[in-house]
Design a protein around this motif. Structure first.
Motif, PDB file in Angstrom:
ATOM      1  N   GLN A 203       0.373   6.759  -6.512  1.00  0.00           N
ATOM      2  CA  GLN A 203      -1.041   6.977  -6.182  1.00  0.00           C
ATOM      3  C   GLN A 203      -1.961   6.163  -7.093  1.00  0.00           C
ATOM      4  O   GLN A 203      -3.015   6.631  -7.518  1.00  0.00           O
ATOM      5  CB  GLN A 203      -1.416   8.464  -6.269  1.00  0.00           C
ATOM      6  CG  GLN A 203      -0.798   9.329  -5.198  1.00  0.00           C
ATOM      7  CD  GLN A 203       0.577   9.785  -5.618  1.00  0.00           C
ATOM      8  OE1 GLN A 203       0.761  10.222  -6.739  1.00  0.00           O
ATOM      9  NE2 GLN A 203       1.546   9.669  -4.739  1.00  0.00           N
TER      10      GLN A 203
ATOM     11  N   PHE B 191       0.823  -1.213   0.000  1.00  0.00           N
ATOM     12  CA  PHE B 191       0.000   0.000   0.000  1.00  0.00           C
ATOM     13  C   PHE B 191       0.860   1.267   0.000  1.00  0.00           C
ATOM     14  O   PHE B 191       0.738   2.109  -0.887  1.00  0.00           O
ATOM     15  CB  PHE B 191      -0.949   0.013   1.205  1.00  0.00           C
ATOM     16  CG  PHE B 191      -1.688   1.297   1.350  1.00  0.00           C
ATOM     17  CD1 PHE B 191      -2.779   1.569   0.546  1.00  0.00           C
ATOM     18  CD2 PHE B 191      -1.270   2.265   2.254  1.00  0.00           C
ATOM     19  CE1 PHE B 191      -3.452   2.781   0.644  1.00  0.00           C
ATOM     20  CE2 PHE B 191      -1.935   3.476   2.354  1.00  0.00           C
ATOM     21  CZ  PHE B 191      -3.023   3.727   1.549  1.00  0.00           C
ATOM     22  N   GLY B 192       1.734   1.386   0.999  1.00  0.00           N
ATOM     23  CA  GLY B 192       2.506   2.606   1.170  1.00  0.00           C
ATOM     24  C   GLY B 192       3.345   2.970  -0.050  1.00  0.00           C
ATOM     25  O   GLY B 192       3.415   4.144  -0.440  1.00  0.00           O
TER      26      GLY B 192
ATOM     27  N   ASP C 237       1.043   4.533  -2.485  1.00  0.00           N
ATOM     28  CA  ASP C 237       0.580   5.835  -2.004  1.00  0.00           C
ATOM     29  C   ASP C 237       1.658   6.889  -2.225  1.00  0.00           C
ATOM     30  O   ASP C 237       1.359   8.036  -2.559  1.00  0.00           O
ATOM     31  CB  ASP C 237       0.227   5.728  -0.516  1.00  0.00           C
ATOM     32  CG  ASP C 237      -0.541   6.935  -0.023  1.00  0.00           C
ATOM     33  OD1 ASP C 237      -1.454   7.383  -0.744  1.00  0.00           O
ATOM     34  OD2 ASP C 237      -0.219   7.437   1.072  1.00  0.00           O
ATOM     35  N   ILE C 238       2.922   6.515  -2.053  1.00  0.00           N
ATOM     36  CA  ILE C 238       4.010   7.485  -2.169  1.00  0.00           C
ATOM     37  C   ILE C 238       4.507   7.623  -3.607  1.00  0.00           C
ATOM     38  O   ILE C 238       4.731   8.730  -4.085  1.00  0.00           O
ATOM     39  CB  ILE C 238       5.169   7.101  -1.221  1.00  0.00           C
ATOM     40  CG1 ILE C 238       4.728   7.324   0.235  1.00  0.00           C
ATOM     41  CG2 ILE C 238       6.428   7.895  -1.537  1.00  0.00           C
ATOM     42  CD1 ILE C 238       5.728   6.857   1.260  1.00  0.00           C
TER      43      ILE C 238
END
Lengths: 274, 302
Positions: free
Chosen positions: B247, B239-240, B243-244
């Motif tokens: 997106q 996930f992270g 996200d970074i």
């Protein structure tokens, strides 16, 4: 003989190349964090350190308000670690030394929690935190993680290795379960407790999805979540952003240097041999 | 004292407690007292949300704010499972998993095998190769952003703005971040391989590669299985990094299942719940595969 020497040299060369490749991304981040004037950092990214300035680090710390984020991360990680140690020690004692109904079912249930990571249940768990009024609070960051299936499993493995003679001797000396646990079991299982503490701290410190959801207020934001905004604020602060990234990495790197052997041993004893 | 009690105390023999009815009850009470803290946390923050998620799959939000949820039965399941967008998301998640797990396993084995040679200076290399363990998802992703940044990244590549390379970039970050723990797990396995096994293979004239292939890898196969399962579980939860780094873009090329749930949880909570249960099903399946593999080892292996 000669072939052996060539083989050894070749091994070292391969090792050195692989080590350099593996470290390169971190090395570049360190270079970025020490650049004095990051104006050209995006058009002409530096690979070698030319104009370095140690002041970037204290500046990043004060300008980015890193102290608060570090304190939040430390409170969260220590809270989760301490809580997991207590709950896992107690549960592992029951599974290792006591006979009771539904033991197998409950042990399976503990192991089954490993199949339900935050990523599966975060939407409903977050709703629960909202209902409890725990958004932007330390309890919202800590309490959902106060029990640890894998930790209980690791400790049970260590506890069952304790000879049953010791338990009988403790019973003769008049110790009940609590006395036996605190005076005999915990001192004997200290290496595994250390391994579990490091492991638990590491996982808590590195969390991303849950703190992102639960702590969107700066007052409770953890360092991991703060990093992205620190890096993306403005190009002329990019050096400070990466100084923050390195500062978030260093404490865990030190922990790794001290406990690397312990981690290997703990994993061998607990999980690898099964 | 009744006859059966006498027999029981005789059968128990020395070294075990005499278990009267009272002792059994007290032992059970102690056990449940010790389990209670963990059970309460698991009940409230694992099983209750899981049941709520399963429940949510049959409901949709009301038509206006504060309206009660509407029961719609299996409709949501058939909708999501038949949705070609979701098929693409699953395929993407599996692809990312494949591109994470296999390289990490091969590299982890190579590094651990090299470091396990009886040579000087290996403790230094051990630390170097374990280093990614100390990096979080956020640190690893931000570090790789320097290399891959479309505007003047170090590698001078334009990967994050093009679909396939973007997914590969996420995989690369994943591999690097998980290489440390893979290396540590495999090294632990290698160190438990008996020395005389290796010596015997040497005497039989097996070179290093042959020893690795025919002796070491079969012996540590349970460890490799363990590493495989851990890596697969971790890669399913990516996930992270997304996200970074991306997106979910470009053009949804990196929208894997967890990111999909995260972004659509507000607009379509029912569909997000179905996707969460599908992810859970995947993790359960993986665990059973691991159990099956471990059982086979008990039957045929050492």
């Amino acid at each position: 003989m000669n072939a052996a020497v060539i083989g050894r040299v070749a091994t070292y060369v391969v090792l050195a190349v692989l080590a350099a490749l593996l470290i390169f991304p971190l090395y570049v981040a360190i270079v970025f964090s020490l650049v004095d004037k990051p104006v050209k950092i995006l058009t002409d990214p530096p690979v070698l350190l030319r104009d370095f300035n140690w002041r970037v680090y204290p500046d990043a710390f004060t300008n980015g308000d890193l102290g608060r984020y570090f304190v939040n991360s430390i409170i969260m990680s220590l809270g989760i670690m301490a809580g997991q140690l207590v709950t896992s020690v107690l549960a592992a004692y029951a599974f290792a030394f006591l006979r009771f109904p539904f033991k197998k079912v409950l042990f399976a249930l503990f192991l089954a929690t490993m199949m339900v990571p935050v990523e599966v249940i975060f939407t409903q768990n977050f709703q629960l935190i909202l209902d409890l009024g725990w958004k932007n609070s330390y309890q919202g960051l800590i309490v959902p993680f106060l029990a640890f299936g894998f930790g209980t499993f690791l400790l049970r493995q260590a506890f069952v290795a304790i000879p049953s003679d010791l338990r009988d001797a403790a019973a003769l000396d008049g110790y009940g379960h609590f006395g036996f646990l605190t005076r005999v079991v915990i001192p004997l299982a200290r290496p595994m407790l250390a391994t579990l503490s490091v492991f638990s701290f590491l996982l808590a410190w590195n969390q991303y999805l849950w703190p992102l959801l639960v702590a969107d207020d700066r007052q409770y934001r953890t360092i991991q979540i703060a990093l992205q905004s620190l890096v993306s604020t403005s190009p002329d602060k990019l050096n400070q952003g990466y100084a923050a990234v390195i500062m978030a990495f260093v404490p865990l790197f030190l922990l790794l240097i001290f406990f690397e052997r312990q981690l290997v041993r703990g994993l061998t004893a607990g999980a690898v041999k099964g | 004292m009744s006859l059966s009690q006498t027999r029981m105390s005789l059968n128990d023999g020395a070294g075990t407690y005499f278990r009267s009815r009272r002792a059994r009850v007290s032992e059970t009470l102690w056990a449940y007292a010790f389990l209670a803290p963990s059970l309460v946390i698991f009940a409230v923050f694992v099983f209750y949300p899981l049941i709520r998620t399963a429940h949510q799959t049959f409901y949709q939000p009301g038509l206006y704010p504060d309206a009660p949820q509407r029961y719609i039965g299996w409709e949501q399941w058939t909708d999501v499972l038949g949705d070609s967008d979701f098929h693409a998301t699953i395929l993407r998640t599996l692809l990312l998993s494949l591109m994470t797990v296999l390289p990490a396993l091969v590299l982890g084995l190579l590094l651990a095998w090299l470091v396990n040679q009886p040579l000087r200076g290996m403790s230094l290399f051990r630390i170097v190769f374990s280093t990614p363990v100390a990096t979080s998802v956020a640190v690893a992703s931000l570090v790789f952003l320097i290399l891959l940044n479309p505007q003047g990244g170090i590698l001078k590549v334009d990967w994050l703005t093009r679909p396939t390379p973007a997914l590969m970039s996420v995989a690369l970050t994943n591999v690097w971040q998980n290489l440390g723990i893979t290396f540590i797990i495999i090294l632990a396995g290698l160190q438990s391989v008996p020395d005389d096994l290796i010596e015997a293979a040497k005497i039989d004239g097996a070179g290093p590669w042959r020893r690795l292939r025919s002796v070491i890898i079969p012996t540590i196969s349970p460890t490799l299985m363990f590493a495989f399962v851990i890596l697969t579980i971790v890669s399913f939860q990516t996930f992270g990094q997304i996200d970074i780094l991306t997106q979910g873009g470009p053009q949804d090329a990196t929208r894997v299942i967890v990111y999909d749930i995260f972004t659509n949880r507000g607009s379509d909570p029912g569909a997000a719940a179905v996707k969460s249960i599908v992810l859970f099903g995947g993790l359960v399946l993986l665990t059973f595969i691991q159990f099956a593999a471990l059982n086979r080892r008990v039957h045929y292996g050492d």
